[in-house]
Motif scaffolding. Structure first.
Motif, mmCIF file in Angstrom:
data_model
loop_
_atom_site.group_PDB
_atom_site.id
_atom_site.type_symbol
_atom_site.label_atom_id
_atom_site.label_comp_id
_atom_site.label_asym_id
_atom_site.label_seq_id
_atom_site.Cartn_x
_atom_site.Cartn_y
_atom_site.Cartn_z
ATOM 1 N N ALA A 1 0.882 -1.266 0.083
ATOM 2 C CA ALA A 1 0.138 -0.039 0.190
ATOM 3 C C ALA A 1 0.723 1.425 -0.066
ATOM 4 O O ALA A 1 1.975 1.253 0.661
ATOM 5 C CB ALA A 1 -0.927 0.022 1.313
ATOM 6 N N GLU A 2 0.298 2.257 -0.891
ATOM 7 C CA GLU A 2 0.932 3.532 -0.586
ATOM 8 C C GLU A 2 0.033 4.523 0.056
ATOM 9 O O GLU A 2 -1.234 4.082 0.182
ATOM 10 C CB GLU A 2 1.358 4.247 -2.128
ATOM 11 C CG GLU A 2 2.377 3.340 -2.950
ATOM 12 C CD GLU A 2 2.292 3.805 -4.336
ATOM 13 O OE1 GLU A 2 1.997 5.124 -4.468
ATOM 14 O OE2 GLU A 2 2.240 2.953 -5.138
ATOM 15 N N VAL B 1 -5.195 -2.428 10.248
ATOM 16 C CA VAL B 1 -4.147 -1.966 9.138
ATOM 17 C C VAL B 1 -4.806 -0.763 8.427
ATOM 18 O O VAL B 1 -4.106 0.362 8.160
ATOM 19 C CB VAL B 1 -3.632 -2.644 8.161
ATOM 20 C CG1 VAL B 1 -2.769 -2.009 7.213
ATOM 21 C CG2 VAL B 1 -2.870 -3.783 8.919
ATOM 22 N N ASP B 2 -6.205 -0.709 8.201
ATOM 23 C CA ASP B 2 -6.896 0.308 7.576
ATOM 24 C C ASP B 2 -6.761 1.565 8.219
ATOM 25 O O ASP B 2 -6.628 2.712 7.743
ATOM 26 C CB ASP B 2 -8.190 -0.224 7.055
ATOM 27 C CG ASP B 2 -8.384 -1.072 5.913
ATOM 28 O OD1 ASP B 2 -7.643 -0.953 4.928
ATOM 29 O OD2 ASP B 2 -9.308 -1.690 6.076
ATOM 30 N N VAL B 3 -6.834 1.253 9.601
ATOM 31 C CA VAL B 3 -6.808 2.468 10.439
ATOM 32 C C VAL B 3 -5.402 2.889 10.823
ATOM 33 O O VAL B 3 -5.099 4.200 10.777
ATOM 34 C CB VAL B 3 -7.614 2.130 11.907
ATOM 35 C CG1 VAL B 3 -7.467 3.121 12.927
ATOM 36 C CG2 VAL B 3 -9.269 1.541 11.589
ATOM 37 N N ALA C 1 4.719 -3.040 8.945
ATOM 38 C CA ALA C 1 3.389 -3.643 9.468
ATOM 39 C C ALA C 1 2.197 -2.831 8.917
ATOM 40 O O ALA C 1 1.222 -3.639 8.748
ATOM 41 C CB ALA C 1 3.431 -3.727 10.896
ATOM 42 N N ILE C 2 2.320 -1.559 8.866
ATOM 43 C CA ILE C 2 1.292 -0.865 8.472
ATOM 44 C C ILE C 2 1.383 -0.435 6.982
ATOM 45 O O ILE C 2 0.370 0.547 6.806
ATOM 46 C CB ILE C 2 0.967 0.437 9.524
ATOM 47 C CG1 ILE C 2 2.084 1.380 9.459
ATOM 48 C CG2 ILE C 2 0.568 -0.112 10.832
ATOM 49 C CD1 ILE C 2 2.022 2.592 10.295
ATOM 50 N N SER C 3 2.359 -1.009 6.387
ATOM 51 C CA SER C 3 2.463 -0.715 4.970
ATOM 52 C C SER C 3 2.066 -1.700 3.896
ATOM 53 O O SER C 3 2.062 -1.528 2.633
ATOM 54 C CB SER C 3 3.822 -0.183 4.514
ATOM 55 O OG SER C 3 4.735 -1.409 4.790
ATOM 56 N N GLU C 4 1.365 -2.904 4.577
ATOM 57 C CA GLU C 4 1.057 -3.856 3.717
ATOM 58 C C GLU C 4 -0.230 -4.567 4.260
ATOM 59 O O GLU C 4 -0.307 -4.434 5.659
ATOM 60 C CB GLU C 4 2.088 -4.849 3.642
ATOM 61 C CG GLU C 4 2.586 -5.852 4.354
ATOM 62 C CD GLU C 4 3.700 -6.823 3.972
ATOM 63 O OE1 GLU C 4 4.296 -6.445 2.887
ATOM 64 O OE2 GLU C 4 3.872 -7.628 4.587
ATOM 65 N N LYS C 5 -1.048 -5.230 3.595
ATOM 66 C CA LYS C 5 -2.076 -6.083 4.105
ATOM 67 C C LYS C 5 -1.972 -7.368 3.390
ATOM 68 O O LYS C 5 -1.536 -7.524 2.358
ATOM 69 C CB LYS C 5 -3.345 -5.527 3.507
ATOM 70 C CG LYS C 5 -3.734 -4.092 4.348
ATOM 71 C CD LYS C 5 -5.278 -3.765 4.287
ATOM 72 C CE LYS C 5 -5.776 -3.694 3.083
ATOM 73 N NZ LYS C 5 -7.500 -3.317 2.979
#
Length: 253
Positions: free
Chosen positions: A113-114, A214-216, A235-239
């Protein structure tokens, strides 16, 4: 599913930063009811269990299957997947009189995700690049995940009222009320229904609850208000999505 109205994501801060973080550039991205900036002491005083090594600038997420418990967002694979609701399914299937279950396929997808800020100042995932990971060796895949591939039981033709109620109690205990897949199966095994089904095909999404977090939490990559570690940023840059297809069989009536 959220519990006791605790926020999905908590950033641990000093009392000073908790009081003034909103004055930093980019903090508008953190204006989300599912985000809370909190000191470790205040979080624990609210009755929450936190990791023993929790410290300032850590991101914690609310454990989806345990009451009032927070875990490190970067520890999700060990904390959630390997103690996941897949094992809760097994308990419920036993109560429902299942004869067997068999994991027939599995798949893993990683979404990079960007992040950016839109006109409302909220963080969001841009259209991610999807990277499919083909599971050519199913045994290795499930070994890594910690899942059993199959199980057999004695089986029960007619579910007792007690077992049926126990299944609903497990649904509530493990906070699976929003999991229509397993909930519909419990409904179908109602002892007052004469025509019971003999087979069921379940689709299990292992990471759904975590990906909601993660979306949050991706807002913190945008805000740049807190000094997050490299592990947290990753951890918060990919799902990651893990999905399993499960065949369930029940005895003949």
């Amino acid at each position: 599913m959220n519990n006791n109205n605790f926020p999905l994501v908590v950033c641990l801060a000093t009392p000073e930063r908790k009081a003034n973080y909103q004055w930093f550039e980019g903090s508008v991205a953190l204006k989300d009811p599912n985000i809370k900036i909190e000191t470790l002491e205040d979080l624990q005083n609210r009755g929450c269990t936190t990791p023993v090594d929790a410290k300032t600038n850590d991101l914690l997420i609310l454990h989806p299957y345990e009451q009032n418990k927070y875990i490190h967002i970067e520890d999700v694979e060990s904390a959630i997947i390997k103690a996941s609701k897949f094992f809760k399914y097994k308990e419920i299937l036993q109560e429902l009189g299942a004869l067997s279950y068999n994991v027939v396929s599995g798949n893993m997808r990683i979404y990079k995700a960007e992040t950016d800020i839109n006109v409302d100042g909220k963080a969001f995932f841009k259209t991610p690049v999807e990277s499919k990971v083909d599971v050519k060796n199913k045994e290795d895949f499930f070994s890594k995940m910690g899942f059993g591939l199959k199980a057999t039981f004695d089986g029960v033709r007619t579910v007792s009222e007690e077992s049926y109620n126990n299944a609903w109690s497990l649904i509530e205990k493990y906070r699976l009320q929003d999991d229509e897949c397993i909930v519909s199966l419990v409904r179908a095994r109602n002892p007052h229904i004469e025509n019971h089904q003999r087979t069921e095909h379940l689709r299990y999404e292992a990471m759904h609850e975590f990906n909601n977090c993660v979306d949050v939490a991706v807002a913190f990559n945008v805000a740049k208000v807190f000094d997050l570690s490299a592990k947290i940023k990753h951890a918060i840059s990919e799902k990651v999505d893990y999905s399993l297809e499960i065949d369930v069989a029940f005895p003949e009536q």
